[in-house]
Design an enzyme around this catalytic site. Structure first.
Site, PDB file in Angstrom:
ATOM      1  N   SER A  51      34.083  13.677 118.773  1.00 23.55           N
ATOM      2  CA  SER A  51      33.625  14.633 118.018  1.00 23.55           C
ATOM      3  C   SER A  51      32.668  14.281 116.556  1.00 23.55           C
ATOM      4  O   SER A  51      32.820  14.441 115.675  1.00 23.55           O
ATOM      5  CB  SER A  51      34.904  15.210 117.222  1.00 23.55           C
ATOM      6  OG  SER A  51      35.884  15.859 118.120  1.00 23.55           O
ATOM      7  N   ARG A  52      32.194  13.135 117.358  1.00 27.65           N
ATOM      8  CA  ARG A  52      30.960  12.614 116.227  1.00 27.65           C
ATOM      9  C   ARG A  52      31.604  11.835 115.085  1.00 27.65           C
ATOM     10  O   ARG A  52      30.994  11.553 114.039  1.00 27.65           O
ATOM     11  CB  ARG A  52      29.864  13.530 115.890  1.00 27.65           C
ATOM     12  CG  ARG A  52      29.240  14.192 117.012  1.00 27.65           C
ATOM     13  CD  ARG A  52      28.344  13.206 117.657  1.00 27.65           C
ATOM     14  NE  ARG A  52      27.420  13.501 118.625  1.00 27.65           N
ATOM     15  CZ  ARG A  52      27.835  13.481 119.978  1.00 27.65           C
ATOM     16  NH1 ARG A  52      28.899  12.969 120.413  1.00 27.65           N
ATOM     17  NH2 ARG A  52      26.986  14.080 120.795  1.00 27.65           N
ATOM     18  N   LEU A  53      32.925  11.701 115.374  1.00 22.05           N
ATOM     19  CA  LEU A  53      33.656  10.969 114.025  1.00 22.05           C
ATOM     20  C   LEU A  53      33.515   9.353 114.443  1.00 22.05           C
ATOM     21  O   LEU A  53      34.575   8.721 114.547  1.00 22.05           O
ATOM     22  CB  LEU A  53      34.991  11.413 113.885  1.00 22.05           C
ATOM     23  CG  LEU A  53      35.160  12.830 113.431  1.00 22.05           C
ATOM     24  CD1 LEU A  53      36.741  13.227 113.454  1.00 22.05           C
ATOM     25  CD2 LEU A  53      34.532  13.359 112.213  1.00 22.05           C
ATOM     26  N   HIS A  54      32.300   8.861 114.225  1.00 19.39           N
ATOM     27  CA  HIS A  54      32.110   7.566 114.867  1.00 19.39           C
ATOM     28  C   HIS A  54      32.619   6.307 113.676  1.00 19.39           C
ATOM     29  O   HIS A  54      32.607   6.667 112.409  1.00 19.39           O
ATOM     30  CB  HIS A  54      30.462   7.260 114.774  1.00 19.39           C
ATOM     31  CG  HIS A  54      29.995   8.320 115.776  1.00 19.39           C
ATOM     32  ND1 HIS A  54      30.522   8.793 116.954  1.00 19.39           N
ATOM     33  CD2 HIS A  54      28.691   9.020 115.562  1.00 19.39           C
ATOM     34  CE1 HIS A  54      29.467   9.533 117.384  1.00 19.39           C
ATOM     35  NE2 HIS A  54      28.678   9.687 116.696  1.00 19.39           N
TER      36      HIS A  54
ATOM     37  N   GLN B   3      27.040  14.163 124.695  1.00 19.95           N
ATOM     38  CA  GLN B   3      27.833  13.358 125.428  1.00 19.95           C
ATOM     39  C   GLN B   3      28.942  12.818 124.540  1.00 19.95           C
ATOM     40  O   GLN B   3      28.738  12.530 123.242  1.00 19.95           O
ATOM     41  CB  GLN B   3      27.137  11.831 125.794  1.00 19.95           C
ATOM     42  CG  GLN B   3      28.016  10.910 126.102  1.00 19.95           C
ATOM     43  CD  GLN B   3      27.378   9.548 126.607  1.00 19.95           C
ATOM     44  OE1 GLN B   3      26.052   9.458 126.805  1.00 19.95           O
ATOM     45  NE2 GLN B   3      27.698   8.568 126.583  1.00 19.95           N
TER      46      GLN B   3
END
Length: 231
Positions: A201-204, A18
């Site tokens: 891109s999971r760069l939270h 997701q």
């Protein structure tokens, strides 16, 4: 041998993803006080059609450091900390009696947000616990008395159902159910908050508030540092 592909409906779990793209968390936009920042996010979650936004995962550890986690409900939050209620003789109660530190996690999937709160834990006063106990629905009060010991092993579901039925006869609707001595509230005294916003891109985004004063410092004068964490 069990065919795991059947358990996952032939899906490759490693391929399920997701993308988080609903928001961002900028240092300039957050309140310097973590309690106020929590209220800002929590109030938004309450009005955003989240299912039980006050449900949170509570993690504790025993004296050997072995962790355990379960879902509890946030029942109060103010400048003193986060409050939940439980059976003191439960698994979590035993953990907290021997290792009075805990962490909670609130996750709001639809908002792509989560909050972690960690710190020492104290029991509420008997008066505070009693007042809340009697504000609960009658059935919930009786159920608290029936679940003894909580987390204990029972032979069948019928044992629990019969105990509940017997207690309902003893304390019918409209009667006062005495609060059990083994039941009450806990308060987490925050030392760390983390606010997490999912990003592409999971760069939270992760902003951590860390208490730099002693935990006993009055909440209105506590000093916090805000740090950005790598995702």
């Amino acid at each position: 041998m069990t065919d795991l592909t059947k358990l996952t409906h032939r899906s490759d779990l490693a391929s399920l993803r997701q993308s988080y793209e609903k928001g961002a968390l900028h240092r300039a936009d957050v309140d310097p006080n973590p309690f106020k920042q929590f209220k800002r996010w929590f109030d938004h979650a309450l009005t955003s059609n989240q299912k039980e936004p006050y449900a949170m995962t509570l993690a504790t550890a025993n004296m050997s450091g072995r962790p355990s986690a379960r879902t509890v409900l946030l029942r109060q939050f103010d400048e003193h900390g986060a409050v939940f209620y439980s059976n003191y003789d439960s698994h979590k109660g035993e953990d907290l009696a021997n290792n009075p530190y805990a962490e909670v996690l609130l996750f709001w999937n639809e908002l792509e947000q989560q909050i972690r709160i960690a710190g020492p834990v104290e029991k509420l006063t008997e008066a505070e616990s009693t007042a809340y106990f009697h504000s609960r629905p009658h059935g919930s009060q009786v159920a608290a008395c029936a679940s003894l010991p909580q987390s204990g092993v029972i032979a069948t579901r019928d044992v629990l159902d019969q105990r509940f039925k017997d207690l309902l006869q003893q304390y019918p609707e409209g009667s006062v159910v005495p609060k059990p001595e083994f039941w009450g509230g806990y308060r987490i005294l925050p030392e760390v908050f983390e606010f997490w916003q999912g990003r592409k891109s999971r760069l939270h985004d992760r902003l951590q508030y860390r208490l730099v004063d002693d935990i006993e410092t009055a909440p209105t004068t506590q000093k916090w540092v805000i740090e950005r964490l790598m995702p």
